[in-house]
Motif scaffolding. Structure first.
Motif, PDB file in Angstrom:
ATOM      1  N   VAL A 199     -14.657  -1.808  48.772  1.00  0.00           N
ATOM      2  CA  VAL A 199     -13.471  -0.953  48.655  1.00  0.00           C
ATOM      3  C   VAL A 199     -12.915  -1.014  47.237  1.00  0.00           C
ATOM      4  N   PHE A 200     -12.791  -2.238  46.695  1.00  0.00           N
ATOM      5  CA  PHE A 200     -12.258  -2.389  45.334  1.00  0.00           C
ATOM      6  C   PHE A 200     -13.199  -1.778  44.297  1.00  0.00           C
ATOM      7  N   ALA A 201     -14.505  -1.951  44.497  1.00  0.00           N
ATOM      8  CA  ALA A 201     -15.467  -1.387  43.549  1.00  0.00           C
ATOM      9  C   ALA A 201     -15.435   0.136  43.552  1.00  0.00           C
ATOM     10  N   ALA A 202     -15.034   0.722  44.679  1.00  0.00           N
ATOM     11  CA  ALA A 202     -15.022   2.189  44.811  1.00  0.00           C
ATOM     12  C   ALA A 202     -13.751   2.830  44.280  1.00  0.00           C
ATOM     13  N   LEU A 203     -12.733   2.044  43.959  1.00  0.00           N
ATOM     14  CA  LEU A 203     -11.442   2.610  43.553  1.00  0.00           C
ATOM     15  C   LEU A 203     -11.530   3.579  42.369  1.00  0.00           C
ATOM     16  N   PRO A 204     -12.289   3.253  41.298  1.00  0.00           N
ATOM     17  CA  PRO A 204     -12.311   4.223  40.185  1.00  0.00           C
ATOM     18  C   PRO A 204     -12.906   5.575  40.568  1.00  0.00           C
ATOM     19  N   PHE A 205     -13.814   5.580  41.542  1.00  0.00           N
ATOM     20  CA  PHE A 205     -14.410   6.853  41.966  1.00  0.00           C
ATOM     21  C   PHE A 205     -13.453   7.618  42.887  1.00  0.00           C
ATOM     22  N   ALA A 206     -12.600   6.885  43.606  1.00  0.00           N
ATOM     23  CA  ALA A 206     -11.548   7.540  44.383  1.00  0.00           C
ATOM     24  C   ALA A 206     -10.489   8.127  43.455  1.00  0.00           C
ATOM     25  N   VAL A 207     -10.197   7.428  42.368  1.00  0.00           N
ATOM     26  CA  VAL A 207      -9.260   7.932  41.360  1.00  0.00           C
ATOM     27  C   VAL A 207      -9.735   9.272  40.815  1.00  0.00           C
ATOM     28  N   TRP A 208     -11.060   9.447  40.720  1.00  0.00           N
ATOM     29  CA  TRP A 208     -11.631  10.682  40.175  1.00  0.00           C
ATOM     30  C   TRP A 208     -11.213  11.913  40.977  1.00  0.00           C
ATOM     31  N   PHE A 209     -10.873  11.734  42.261  1.00  0.00           N
ATOM     32  CA  PHE A 209     -10.403  12.849  43.083  1.00  0.00           C
ATOM     33  C   PHE A 209      -9.146  13.490  42.507  1.00  0.00           C
ATOM     34  N   TYR A 210      -8.297  12.674  41.851  1.00  0.00           N
ATOM     35  CA  TYR A 210      -6.987  13.148  41.397  1.00  0.00           C
ATOM     36  C   TYR A 210      -6.768  12.977  39.896  1.00  0.00           C
ATOM     37  N   LEU A 211      -7.689  12.336  39.232  1.00  0.00           N
ATOM     38  CA  LEU A 211      -7.504  11.990  37.836  1.00  0.00           C
ATOM     39  C   LEU A 211      -7.263  13.225  36.983  1.00  0.00           C
ATOM     40  N   ALA A 212      -6.244  13.158  36.123  1.00  0.00           N
ATOM     41  CA  ALA A 212      -5.858  14.182  35.140  1.00  0.00           C
ATOM     42  C   ALA A 212      -4.725  15.075  35.627  1.00  0.00           C
ATOM     43  N   ILE A 213      -4.255  14.938  36.870  1.00  0.00           N
ATOM     44  CA  ILE A 213      -3.110  15.748  37.291  1.00  0.00           C
ATOM     45  C   ILE A 213      -1.902  15.458  36.424  1.00  0.00           C
ATOM     46  N   GLU A 214      -1.844  14.240  35.883  1.00  0.00           N
ATOM     47  CA  GLU A 214      -0.743  13.870  34.994  1.00  0.00           C
ATOM     48  C   GLU A 214      -0.740  14.682  33.706  1.00  0.00           C
ATOM     49  N   GLY A 215      -1.812  15.422  33.446  1.00  0.00           N
ATOM     50  CA  GLY A 215      -1.919  16.214  32.226  1.00  0.00           C
ATOM     51  C   GLY A 215      -0.912  17.346  32.131  1.00  0.00           C
ATOM     52  N   VAL A 216      -0.227  17.652  33.229  1.00  0.00           N
ATOM     53  CA  VAL A 216       0.831  18.660  33.165  1.00  0.00           C
ATOM     54  C   VAL A 216       1.858  18.290  32.098  1.00  0.00           C
ATOM     55  N   ALA A 217       2.088  16.983  31.920  1.00  0.00           N
ATOM     56  CA  ALA A 217       3.057  16.541  30.903  1.00  0.00           C
ATOM     57  C   ALA A 217       2.658  17.003  29.513  1.00  0.00           C
ATOM     58  N   MET A 218       1.355  17.177  29.277  1.00  0.00           N
ATOM     59  CA  MET A 218       0.895  17.571  27.945  1.00  0.00           C
ATOM     60  C   MET A 218       1.250  19.009  27.592  1.00  0.00           C
ATOM     61  N   VAL A 219       1.527  19.842  28.606  1.00  0.00           N
ATOM     62  CA  VAL A 219       1.906  21.235  28.322  1.00  0.00           C
ATOM     63  C   VAL A 219       3.381  21.476  28.621  1.00  0.00           C
ATOM     64  N   ALA A 220       4.157  20.397  28.769  1.00  0.00           N
ATOM     65  CA  ALA A 220       5.570  20.538  29.144  1.00  0.00           C
ATOM     66  C   ALA A 220       6.366  21.345  28.135  1.00  0.00           C
ATOM     67  N   GLU A 221       6.012  21.257  26.855  1.00  0.00           N
ATOM     68  CA  GLU A 221       6.736  22.011  25.826  1.00  0.00           C
ATOM     69  C   GLU A 221       6.438  23.502  25.891  1.00  0.00           C
ATOM     70  N   GLU A 222       5.385  23.889  26.617  1.00  0.00           N
ATOM     71  CA  GLU A 222       4.979  25.286  26.669  1.00  0.00           C
ATOM     72  C   GLU A 222       5.324  25.945  28.005  1.00  0.00           C
ATOM     73  N   VAL A 223       6.175  25.255  28.799  1.00  0.00           N
ATOM     74  CA  VAL A 223       6.552  25.729  30.131  1.00  0.00           C
ATOM     75  C   VAL A 223       7.895  26.456  30.066  1.00  0.00           C
ATOM     76  N   LYS A 224       7.954  27.615  30.710  1.00  0.00           N
ATOM     77  CA  LYS A 224       9.226  28.306  30.881  1.00  0.00           C
ATOM     78  C   LYS A 224      10.082  27.527  31.882  1.00  0.00           C
ATOM     79  N   ASN A 225      11.352  27.330  31.566  1.00  0.00           N
ATOM     80  CA  ASN A 225      12.293  26.675  32.473  1.00  0.00           C
ATOM     81  C   ASN A 225      11.698  25.395  33.067  1.00  0.00           C
ATOM     82  N   PRO A 226      11.389  24.388  32.207  1.00  0.00           N
ATOM     83  CA  PRO A 226      10.686  23.185  32.683  1.00  0.00           C
ATOM     84  C   PRO A 226      11.427  22.413  33.775  1.00  0.00           C
ATOM     85  N   LYS A 227      12.752  22.497  33.813  1.00  0.00           N
ATOM     86  CA  LYS A 227      13.511  21.729  34.807  1.00  0.00           C
ATOM     87  C   LYS A 227      13.149  22.117  36.234  1.00  0.00           C
ATOM     88  N   LYS A 228      12.808  23.395  36.445  1.00  0.00           N
ATOM     89  CA  LYS A 228      12.428  23.862  37.778  1.00  0.00           C
ATOM     90  C   LYS A 228      10.923  24.047  37.917  1.00  0.00           C
TER      91      LYS A 228
END
Length: 451
Positions: free
Chosen positions: A203-232
């Motif tokens: 289970v522990f050895a498989a964690l990085p491959f499970a992370v791959w299912f969702y990895l990079a969703i945090e990248g929205v922060a990288m385009v935050a300056e280019e978002v209209k009305n970022p608060k909403k």
């Protein structure tokens, strides 16, 4: 914010007297498409390597743990992204909370996260293309992908966001079609077969491959300056995207595992078309059609991760952490062209030097270090800046951020334990980069946190 390399003080969007800034054009639907697009290739390949180390049951447990981690993380991370909508994302939060050294560490981890994802995706694109036509070389297709999508991203963020919307919607529809085709062949006995070696270590050895299912969703922060009305727009985009990805990840994994002998799929870069070949027959037109359409999911992720890495390089360079020319914004298209090209060169080097599994693990290492950093920053900023405007509040604080922090730490320990050599490479590069940073820019290295 420190001065730019030109000596002019930039605004939050990077604009100065002689430097154009980034455009605020991204809507909620486009942000959803970028967030889902960054991740969706994780549903097409990469995760199946987790079966090789843990079996289907062990990997299911790992995936459920990682899903809980990401849900807690996104509900917490959205508070940071909406409070401080800056293209630097995690490194900006760390600088504000702890100062420049902490910011450099967070920025390095984020760069590894986003620079290592595209070469893994490019390798899978090459593998899918080769599956369709064995005359197409895997490496040739992968390198061509870099050239094409760097060019597309230079043309402008609005155009890039519209393109990502099209390919992301097509990729989501394709996964739904895949599930519909495979569902009739699903049998629970296939899912649970060949799991005699199930244990906590797997289970522990498989964690990085499970992370791959969702990895990079945090990248929205990288385009935050280019978002209209970022608060909403940012909260809506994040919550819609994580809901979409949880459904697609669990549905794809479970139906694929139950369709036949999962061991035949555990070490290849094109598990979904191979699953259709097992279910419908190798001569079925659906197998070839799906492999052709499957390129949409990989293209969506490659394209959106290219946006992510370029904005992180741009923001780090703009603040003095990387050479100043990398923060140059193209006057005609208002995109960071040198950041796009520089990140592409690093990605191609990684593509030439590593295997897909190793690249995924390095990317996951960078991601979990960044997750830990971001959650620590959330706690620090809550204490340090209680009056900071927070358009979105992390629910059930401090428990939800604490869950994200604890599970991210567990993932980090597991990845290091089972991938010591790659972890040493990651740490060595980080320490070397930090020493060079202190040597080249000692004034910035001693900058205290924002007060």
């Amino acid at each position: 914010m420190v001065e730019s390399s030109t000596g002019a003080a930039p605004t939050q969007s990077g604009e100065s007297a002689d430097q154009p800034g980034l455009r605020k054009v991204i809507t909620t639907a486009q942000l959803w498409s970028i967030a889902v697009g960054m991740v969706i290739s994780g549903e097409y390949f990469g995760w199946n390597y987790g079966w090789a180390v843990a079996g289907t049951i062990g990997f299911l447990v790992a995936t459920l743990l990682v899903t809980i981690m990401y849900l807690a993380f996104i509900f917490s991370y959205t508070e940071l992204t909406t409070s401080i909508p800056d293209a630097g994302g995690p490194f900006t939060y760390a600088k504000r909370a702890f100062g420049s050294t902490a910011a450099f560490i967070a920025g390095f981890a984020t760069l590894v996260d986003f620079l290592m994802s595209p070469p893994a995706i490019a390798a899978a694109l090459g593998a899918y293309a080769n599956f369709l036509n064995p005359a197409l070389p895997v490496l040739g297709v992968a390198i061509t992908t870099y050239a094409v999508f760097i060019a597309i991203n230079i043309l402008g963020i609005k155009e890039s966001a519209n393109f990502s919307m099209i390919v992301t919607v097509l990729a989501v529809v394709e996964l739904l079609v895949f599930m519909a085709l495979v569902a009739p062949a699903y049998e629970t006995k296939n899912l649970v077969a060949h799991n005699e070696s199930f244990n906590a270590g797997g289970v522990f050895a498989a964690l990085p491959f499970a992370v791959w299912f969702y990895l990079a969703i945090e990248g929205v922060a990288m385009v935050a300056e280019e978002v209209k009305n970022p608060k909403k727009t940012i909260p809506r985009g994040y919550l819609l995207s994580i809901g979409t990805l949880v459904a697609l990840a669990l549905g794809t994994m479970l139906l694929t595992a139950g369709a036949g002998d999962w061991r035949l799929l555990s070490k290849i870069d094109y598990p979904l078309p191979e699953t259709l070949a097992m279910v419908l027959g190798r001569n079925s037109p659906w197998s070839k059609v799906f492999a052709s359409l499957g390129l949409f999911g990989l293209i969506a992720s490659f394209h959106c991760n290219t946006i992510g890495y370029s904005r992180q390089i741009f923001a780090l360079a703009r603040s003095g952490y990387l050479p100043g020319f990398l923060s140059t914004v193209n006057r005609r298209f208002q995109t960071p062209h040198w950041a796009l090209i520089g990140g592409g060169i690093i990605g191609i080097i990684a593509l030439l030097s590593g295997t897909t599994g190793d690249i995924i693990i390095l990317s996951a290492l960078g991601a979990v270090v960044m997750y830990i950093s971001s959650m620590v920053c959330l706690f620090q900023l809550r204490r340090k800046e209680p009056n900071l405007e927070r358009p979105f509040i992390a629910p059930f604080y401090p428990y939800v951020p604490a869950i994200a922090l604890i599970l991210s730490s567990v993932c980090l320990v597991a990845i290091v334990y089972y991938n010591l050599w790659l972890s040493l490479i990651f740490a060595g590069l980080g320490v070397t980069s930090l020493l060079l940073f202190r040597l080249v820019n000692p004034r910035l290295a001693d900058t205290p946190p924002v007060r």
